[in-house]
Motif scaffolding. Sequence first.
Motif, mmCIF file in Angstrom:
data_model
loop_
_atom_site.group_PDB
_atom_site.id
_atom_site.type_symbol
_atom_site.label_atom_id
_atom_site.label_comp_id
_atom_site.label_asym_id
_atom_site.label_seq_id
_atom_site.Cartn_x
_atom_site.Cartn_y
_atom_site.Cartn_z
ATOM 1 N N TRP A 156 1.020 -1.155 0.110
ATOM 2 C CA TRP A 156 -0.028 -0.066 0.025
ATOM 3 C C TRP A 156 0.917 1.148 -0.050
ATOM 4 O O TRP A 156 1.074 1.970 0.930
ATOM 5 N N TYR A 264 2.288 1.184 -7.461
ATOM 6 C CA TYR A 264 1.189 0.721 -6.864
ATOM 7 C C TYR A 264 0.974 -0.749 -6.919
ATOM 8 O O TYR A 264 1.702 -1.382 -8.071
ATOM 9 N N LYS A 265 -0.079 -1.521 -6.449
ATOM 10 C CA LYS A 265 -0.011 -2.848 -6.405
ATOM 11 C C LYS A 265 -0.562 -3.169 -7.553
ATOM 12 O O LYS A 265 -0.458 -4.300 -8.149
ATOM 13 N N ASN A 266 -1.281 -2.328 -8.327
ATOM 14 C CA ASN A 266 -1.751 -2.875 -9.746
ATOM 15 C C ASN A 266 -0.602 -2.630 -10.978
ATOM 16 O O ASN A 266 -1.097 -2.722 -12.108
ATOM 17 N N GLY A 267 0.541 -2.144 -10.272
ATOM 18 C CA GLY A 267 1.787 -1.913 -11.460
ATOM 19 C C GLY A 267 2.048 -0.372 -11.982
ATOM 20 O O GLY A 267 2.835 -0.389 -12.414
ATOM 21 N N ASP A 285 -4.837 3.694 -3.079
ATOM 22 C CA ASP A 285 -4.835 2.293 -2.222
ATOM 23 C C ASP A 285 -6.165 1.791 -1.888
ATOM 24 O O ASP A 285 -6.656 0.676 -2.219
ATOM 25 N N LEU A 288 -8.057 0.341 -4.878
ATOM 26 C CA LEU A 288 -7.314 -0.958 -5.232
ATOM 27 C C LEU A 288 -8.003 -1.987 -4.394
ATOM 28 O O LEU A 288 -8.289 -3.172 -4.690
ATOM 29 N N GLY A 291 -11.293 -2.460 -5.201
ATOM 30 C CA GLY A 291 -11.662 -3.640 -6.351
ATOM 31 C C GLY A 291 -11.522 -4.866 -6.073
ATOM 32 O O GLY A 291 -12.085 -5.630 -6.814
ATOM 33 N N GLU A 292 -10.451 -5.212 -5.203
ATOM 34 C CA GLU A 292 -10.012 -6.561 -4.844
ATOM 35 C C GLU A 292 -11.481 -7.272 -4.206
ATOM 36 O O GLU A 292 -11.454 -8.452 -4.455
ATOM 37 N N ARG A 384 -7.678 5.122 -12.863
ATOM 38 C CA ARG A 384 -6.527 4.216 -13.122
ATOM 39 C C ARG A 384 -6.714 2.970 -12.249
ATOM 40 O O ARG A 384 -6.006 2.017 -12.366
ATOM 41 N N PHE A 385 -7.042 3.153 -11.123
ATOM 42 C CA PHE A 385 -7.159 2.512 -9.832
ATOM 43 C C PHE A 385 -8.826 1.592 -9.498
ATOM 44 O O PHE A 385 -8.634 1.180 -8.468
ATOM 45 N N PRO A 387 -11.794 -0.902 -10.986
ATOM 46 C CA PRO A 387 -11.797 -1.887 -11.891
ATOM 47 C C PRO A 387 -12.873 -1.661 -12.857
ATOM 48 O O PRO A 387 -13.909 -0.873 -12.950
#
Length: 429
Positions: A156, A264-267, A285, A288, A291-292, A384-385, A387
């Motif tokens: 994060w 970030y975690k999504n690249g 964060d 994201l 979205g998970e 961008r973050f 889904p």
Amino acid sequence: MTTTTAINLTFSPVSESWQANNLVQVVNDQIYVFIKPDSLHPLRDIQKAGRKIDGMGVKQVTFVGENWGSNRQWALALGFTSVGKLTNVEFVGERKEELTKKLAVYAWSRDLTNQTPAQLFPASLAEQTIDYLSSLSPEHVTTTVINGEALAEQGWMGTYNVGKGSTNPPCLLEVDYNPTGDADAAISACLVGKGITFDSGGYSMKSSVGMFDMKCDMGGAAVVAGALALAIESGLTKRVKLFLCCAENMVSSFAYKLGDVITYKNGVTMEVANTDAEGRIVLADGLLAAGETGAPLIIDAATLTGAAVGATGGDYTALFALDQDVADIAIKTAKQVNEPIWQLPLETWHQSKCPSSFADTANSRPIPGGGPGGASNAAGFLSRFVPNEGKGWLHFDIAAAYNGKANELWAAGATGLSIDTIAQLILAE
């Protein structure tokens, strides 16, 4: 003992001496609110009257007469309540209990936002939110807090970098409200809040004037937490998760710097062009994390941009969405609960409005206010973050969340605007 003052509502003058433009007048030791029958904005006028009654030194109010419907009572309550008396209203009628609970939620959220930076830091924002939501439904609320270095260890990086310069470590709070009794129940909605408990601007430091009210920069967290609380009090039967991205944006030898690149975690990689555009960095964060979960509805709220305040005059919440169907529902819902909202432009190409030569994107542009279209560009960054190309996502830039000084509608401090709108959206999901 507090003396409760009864307020009358009339649509015609009650004395010959009544001046036509007076919203409030005392006649025979009774307070009357007079709304012209042809008023274009009667609820707004009633809220203005509430401010005038507060200015008269009245400590607590109730309502008398047949003209006080629930919407009118609520309008006066919003205008009348202020620091030190955020719940000093006795409602009447069939919706008395509902309105009393609603006012208590707004009071909690407003008080949270009004707390000083010494009182409210990232860990205490998380703790107070946990305590309040747990008190409403202890058997259905579970929480997780990720603190300090653990944020970096778990990826994060936005929240970690914005908050690492403070002696008060950043944290990411997850609240899982699950009334179903099924640990595998689907999550119907996620709420994400910006919890910047104090914003100095970092190395892109604000002026003293610009920094003075920055205790309110966690207003988004207070609004979405309040929305979940109101939904719970209204009988929410679906599973909802809340994510608060909590940090202090401070200057120190450990603080993040201009030119840093965060992954970030999504690249997605992001170059820091402005450390005072930190809200979107931490919200990424939370989005994201939301979205998970696979939730079909994701709503974030933040005191994000001065551009939104400039566009709306601070009277409206600015709404952004890539999914027009869900935006239309939000606008309709806001109108139904009488909370001003205005949709501003957002397209997928707003993602490219903050370019970087060294990363996929910058967090802003290195010019004052981020340049033209700053609020839309910030929303484009956030997109961008999320889904599914933004399907089911709403971004509330809560420009009307706080007033540094009292005005004709509000006392100084937090307003709580958009709590009811967001609560109704998750109740309906």
